[in-house]
Design a protein around this motif. Structure first.
Motif, PDB file in Angstrom:
ATOM      1  N   LEU A  88     -88.263  -4.294  -5.651  1.00 30.68           N
ATOM      2  CA  LEU A  88     -88.740  -4.975  -4.846  1.00 30.68           C
ATOM      3  C   LEU A  88     -90.584  -4.790  -4.805  1.00 30.68           C
ATOM      4  O   LEU A  88     -90.989  -4.056  -5.082  1.00 30.68           O
ATOM      5  N   ASP A  89     -91.132  -6.173  -4.446  1.00 32.16           N
ATOM      6  CA  ASP A  89     -91.833  -6.777  -4.341  1.00 32.16           C
ATOM      7  C   ASP A  89     -92.652  -6.017  -3.424  1.00 32.16           C
ATOM      8  O   ASP A  89     -92.313  -7.116  -2.649  1.00 32.16           O
ATOM      9  N   VAL A  90     -93.871  -4.989  -3.135  1.00 35.62           N
ATOM     10  CA  VAL A  90     -94.762  -5.071  -2.366  1.00 35.62           C
ATOM     11  C   VAL A  90     -95.849  -6.467  -1.494  1.00 35.62           C
ATOM     12  O   VAL A  90     -96.564  -6.149  -2.114  1.00 35.62           O
ATOM     13  N   LEU A  91     -94.865  -6.583  -0.260  1.00 37.03           N
ATOM     14  CA  LEU A  91     -96.039  -7.828  -0.212  1.00 37.03           C
ATOM     15  C   LEU A  91     -96.810  -8.329   0.667  1.00 37.03           C
ATOM     16  O   LEU A  91     -96.906  -7.420   1.719  1.00 37.03           O
ATOM     17  N   ASP A  92     -98.492  -8.403   0.413  1.00 36.26           N
ATOM     18  CA  ASP A  92     -99.216  -7.613   1.937  1.00 36.26           C
ATOM     19  C   ASP A  92     -99.064  -6.502   2.727  1.00 36.26           C
ATOM     20  O   ASP A  92     -99.270  -6.409   3.612  1.00 36.26           O
ATOM     21  N   GLY A  93     -98.798  -5.557   1.841  1.00 37.30           N
ATOM     22  CA  GLY A  93     -99.300  -4.640   1.970  1.00 37.30           C
ATOM     23  C   GLY A  93     -98.378  -3.695   3.349  1.00 37.30           C
ATOM     24  O   GLY A  93     -97.774  -2.801   3.429  1.00 37.30           O
ATOM     25  N   PHE A  97     -91.123  -7.851   1.559  1.00 40.86           N
ATOM     26  CA  PHE A  97     -91.059  -7.342   0.221  1.00 40.86           C
ATOM     27  C   PHE A  97     -89.747  -8.228  -0.377  1.00 40.86           C
ATOM     28  O   PHE A  97     -88.848  -8.825  -0.055  1.00 40.86           O
ATOM     29  N   ARG A  98     -90.456  -9.159  -1.543  1.00 41.07           N
ATOM     30  CA  ARG A  98     -89.265  -9.508  -2.661  1.00 41.07           C
ATOM     31  C   ARG A  98     -88.411  -8.397  -2.698  1.00 41.07           C
ATOM     32  O   ARG A  98     -89.054  -7.942  -4.107  1.00 41.07           O
ATOM     33  N   TYR A  99     -87.764  -9.336  -3.219  1.00 43.13           N
ATOM     34  CA  TYR A  99     -85.952  -8.671  -4.104  1.00 43.13           C
ATOM     35  C   TYR A  99     -86.712  -9.111  -5.194  1.00 43.13           C
ATOM     36  O   TYR A  99     -86.123 -10.675  -5.822  1.00 43.13           O
ATOM     37  N   ASN A 130     -84.185  -5.428  10.352  1.00 47.93           N
ATOM     38  CA  ASN A 130     -85.365  -4.708  10.564  1.00 47.93           C
ATOM     39  C   ASN A 130     -85.210  -3.464  10.190  1.00 47.93           C
ATOM     40  O   ASN A 130     -86.417  -2.516   9.842  1.00 47.93           O
ATOM     41  N   PHE A 131     -83.873  -2.476  10.122  1.00 49.68           N
ATOM     42  CA  PHE A 131     -83.899  -1.301   9.664  1.00 49.68           C
ATOM     43  C   PHE A 131     -84.321  -1.596   8.529  1.00 49.68           C
ATOM     44  O   PHE A 131     -84.874  -0.216   7.346  1.00 49.68           O
ATOM     45  N   PHE A 132     -83.712  -2.564   7.141  1.00 48.47           N
ATOM     46  CA  PHE A 132     -83.956  -3.072   6.171  1.00 48.47           C
ATOM     47  C   PHE A 132     -85.754  -2.732   5.696  1.00 48.47           C
ATOM     48  O   PHE A 132     -86.452  -1.926   4.716  1.00 48.47           O
ATOM     49  N   LEU A 133     -86.678  -3.236   6.360  1.00 49.74           N
ATOM     50  CA  LEU A 133     -87.760  -3.515   6.891  1.00 49.74           C
ATOM     51  C   LEU A 133     -88.798  -2.197   6.768  1.00 49.74           C
ATOM     52  O   LEU A 133     -89.657  -2.505   6.267  1.00 49.74           O
ATOM     53  N   ALA A 134     -88.160  -1.673   7.886  1.00 48.47           N
ATOM     54  CA  ALA A 134     -88.505  -0.223   9.077  1.00 48.47           C
ATOM     55  C   ALA A 134     -88.642   0.660   7.948  1.00 48.47           C
ATOM     56  O   ALA A 134     -89.498   1.128   7.095  1.00 48.47           O
ATOM     57  N   THR A 135     -87.631   0.704   6.939  1.00 52.04           N
ATOM     58  CA  THR A 135     -87.512   1.982   5.675  1.00 52.04           C
ATOM     59  C   THR A 135     -88.166   1.822   4.174  1.00 52.04           C
ATOM     60  O   THR A 135     -89.351   2.591   4.837  1.00 52.04           O
ATOM     61  N   TYR A 136     -88.381   0.283   3.556  1.00 50.32           N
ATOM     62  CA  TYR A 136     -89.142   0.360   2.716  1.00 50.32           C
ATOM     63  C   TYR A 136     -90.309   0.123   3.327  1.00 50.32           C
ATOM     64  O   TYR A 136     -91.411   0.117   3.176  1.00 50.32           O
ATOM     65  N   GLN A 137     -90.588  -0.459   4.277  1.00 51.97           N
ATOM     66  CA  GLN A 137     -91.945  -0.108   5.441  1.00 51.97           C
ATOM     67  C   GLN A 137     -92.788   1.507   5.709  1.00 51.97           C
ATOM     68  O   GLN A 137     -93.692   1.848   4.942  1.00 51.97           O
ATOM     69  N   ALA A 138     -92.288   2.469   5.551  1.00 50.31           N
ATOM     70  CA  ALA A 138     -92.768   3.879   6.424  1.00 50.31           C
ATOM     71  C   ALA A 138     -92.216   4.145   4.775  1.00 50.31           C
ATOM     72  O   ALA A 138     -93.736   5.350   4.620  1.00 50.31           O
ATOM     73  N   VAL A 139     -91.176   4.208   3.771  1.00 47.05           N
ATOM     74  CA  VAL A 139     -91.804   4.891   2.090  1.00 47.05           C
ATOM     75  C   VAL A 139     -92.998   3.919   1.717  1.00 47.05           C
ATOM     76  O   VAL A 139     -93.934   4.939   1.114  1.00 47.05           O
ATOM     77  N   THR A 140     -93.245   2.892   1.691  1.00 46.00           N
ATOM     78  CA  THR A 140     -94.646   2.551   1.401  1.00 46.00           C
ATOM     79  C   THR A 140     -95.472   2.958   2.226  1.00 46.00           C
ATOM     80  O   THR A 140     -96.269   3.978   1.326  1.00 46.00           O
ATOM     81  N   GLU A 141     -95.595   3.155   3.185  1.00 50.42           N
ATOM     82  CA  GLU A 141     -96.656   3.914   3.719  1.00 50.42           C
ATOM     83  C   GLU A 141     -97.122   4.987   3.739  1.00 50.42           C
ATOM     84  O   GLU A 141     -97.642   6.018   3.802  1.00 50.42           O
TER      85      GLU A 141
END
Length: 199
Positions: A88-93, A97-99, A130-141
């Motif tokens: 996944l590409d991280v978009l706008d910080g 996220f794009r697959y 929302n869960f997917f988005l939250a997990t990806y954001q949490a790992v990024t942060e």
């Protein structure tokens, strides 16, 4: 911020602050079992050895750093988990996220290929997006690996999905991509005439 995106933000905060009970309530309200979650998973956390092997591979490439360099990941070295890998590409910080890559065997079990789409455009039940988005954001942060196993609602054909989310840095040191291994659990035959969601 829309209510949908606010829920994802709240779930991300719950993950980062280890308030797992708050996150679990979202699943229970949607008729699904709460997920199992492990930051920095140890070998004993992996029910499927391929995810453990992927974690070892990432740690080798990270070489003691919080995250591996994305260019160090060689797809030819991932044959052991071929078809079950997402990039996944991280978009706008981390706003989305794009697959870039969506494993062929994941797509086969899910019923569609979402390569090129973003998580917000995923098109499944709102709570799981929302869960997917939250997990990806949490790992990024957090810049830490996260292992999650979630259990779709009973009408789904897949009993569980285990995902190992691994952060990757670019030349600037920013988390620019996520390497994800995702393994489906037991197959549940679908009743004739029904078409339930895969998640």
């Amino acid at each position: 911020m829309s209510s949908c995106f606010q829920i994802a933000a709240e779930m991300k905060s719950a993950l980062l602050e280890d308030r797992i009970a708050d996150l679990s309530m979202v699943f229970l309200r949607n008729g699904a079992y709460p997920p199992d979650l492990a930051w920095d998973p140890a070998p004993g956390h992996f029910e499927d050895g391929r995810l453990g092997q992927l974690c070892d591979y990432w740690q080798t490439k990270a070489n003691g750093a919080p995250a591996a360099f994305w260019k160090a990941i060689d797809p030819t070295e991932l044959r052991f988990i071929l078809g079950y890998v997402m990039l996944l590409d991280v978009l706008d910080g981390g706003a989305d996220f794009r697959y870039r890559l969506y494993g062929s065997l994941i797509a086969e079990r899910f019923g569609r290929d979402v390569t090129g789409k973003t998580v917000r455009d995923f098109g499944d039940a709102e709570y799981i997006v929302n869960f997917f988005l939250a997990t990806y954001q949490a790992v990024t942060e957090a810049r830490r690996p996260l292992l999650s196993t979630h259990y779709p609602r009973p009408e789904s054909q897949t009993a569980s999905w285990s995902r190992l989310i691994l952060p990757l840095v670019d030349e600037t040191g920013a988390i620019s991509r996520l390497l994800v291994g995702q393994i489906p659990g037991e197959w549940r035959p679908r009743a004739p005439g029904t078409n339930p969601p895969a998640f």
